[in-house]
Motif scaffolding. Structure first.
Motif, short mmCIF file in Angstrom:
data_model
loop_
_atom_site.label_atom_id
_atom_site.label_comp_id
_atom_site.label_asym_id
_atom_site.label_seq_id
_atom_site.Cartn_x
_atom_site.Cartn_y
_atom_site.Cartn_z
N GLU A 38 22.12 -6.34 -24.27
CA GLU A 38 21.96 -5.02 -24.87
C GLU A 38 20.52 -4.57 -24.66
O GLU A 38 19.60 -5.36 -24.80
N PRO A 39 20.30 -3.30 -24.35
CA PRO A 39 18.92 -2.83 -24.15
C PRO A 39 18.14 -2.84 -25.46
O PRO A 39 18.70 -2.61 -26.53
N VAL A 40 16.85 -3.12 -25.35
CA VAL A 40 15.97 -3.11 -26.52
C VAL A 40 15.41 -1.70 -26.67
O VAL A 40 14.90 -1.13 -25.71
N PRO A 41 15.50 -1.13 -27.87
CA PRO A 41 14.96 0.22 -28.08
C PRO A 41 13.47 0.27 -27.75
O PRO A 41 12.73 -0.70 -27.98
N PHE A 42 13.03 1.40 -27.22
CA PHE A 42 11.66 1.54 -26.75
C PHE A 42 10.63 1.32 -27.86
O PHE A 42 9.59 0.72 -27.65
N ASP A 43 10.94 1.80 -29.08
CA ASP A 43 9.97 1.62 -30.17
C ASP A 43 9.77 0.15 -30.50
O ASP A 43 8.66 -0.27 -30.85
N GLN A 44 10.81 -0.69 -30.32
CA GLN A 44 10.65 -2.12 -30.54
C GLN A 44 9.80 -2.75 -29.43
O GLN A 44 9.01 -3.65 -29.70
N LEU A 45 9.96 -2.27 -28.20
CA LEU A 45 9.11 -2.77 -27.11
C LEU A 45 7.65 -2.44 -27.37
O LEU A 45 6.76 -3.27 -27.16
N LEU A 46 7.38 -1.20 -27.84
CA LEU A 46 6.00 -0.80 -28.15
C LEU A 46 5.44 -1.62 -29.30
O LEU A 46 4.27 -2.02 -29.28
N ALA A 47 6.24 -1.87 -30.32
CA ALA A 47 5.79 -2.66 -31.47
C ALA A 47 5.44 -4.08 -31.02
O ALA A 47 4.46 -4.66 -31.49
N ALA A 48 6.20 -4.62 -30.08
CA ALA A 48 5.92 -5.96 -29.58
C ALA A 48 4.60 -5.98 -28.83
O ALA A 48 3.86 -6.97 -28.88
N LEU A 49 4.28 -4.89 -28.13
CA LEU A 49 2.99 -4.82 -27.42
C LEU A 49 1.83 -4.86 -28.41
O LEU A 49 0.79 -5.44 -28.12
#
Length: 107
Positions: free
Chosen positions: A81-92
């Motif tokens: 399942e794709p990871v929502p973009f806001d979660q990717l940014l939070a991980a950064l």
């Protein structure tokens, strides 16, 4: 998915492209687990050296998949399942930041 061994024969070696460019994507779309080794034999391959080794290798791969089929999860081969973009940014933001002084430049 069900394990599949792709094998074909044809008049010339140029027809072997159908294994990887037509059949492999088709079976992947159907959620089959395709063994890595495909076997193609052109007219000149019958009785030639190497064909029996390719058949044995592909058959061994198929047998290994068949004996382990109970251990293959249902979701194997499917995209996660794709990871929502806001979660990717939070991980950064969680990554450690390395600062390095840049040399001053004169304009």
């Amino acid at each position: 998915g069900m394990p599949v061994l792709i094998a074909a024969t044809g008049g010339t070696a140029r027809h072997s492209l159908v294994l990887d460019h037509a059949l492999r994507p088709l079976f992947a779309h159907l959620r089959a687990v395709v063994v890595p080794t495909g076997v193609y034999a052109a007219s000149e391959d019958w009785g030639a050296e190497g064909l029996d080794e390719r058949i044995e290798r592909a058959g061994g791969e198929l047998a290994a998949l068949m004996t382990g089929i109970a251990r293959v999860p249902e979701h194997a081969g499917r995209s996660p399942e794709p990871v929502p973009f806001d979660q990717l940014l939070a991980a950064l933001n969680q990554l450690p930041v390395r600062t390095q002084a840049l040399p001053a430049t004169e304009l």
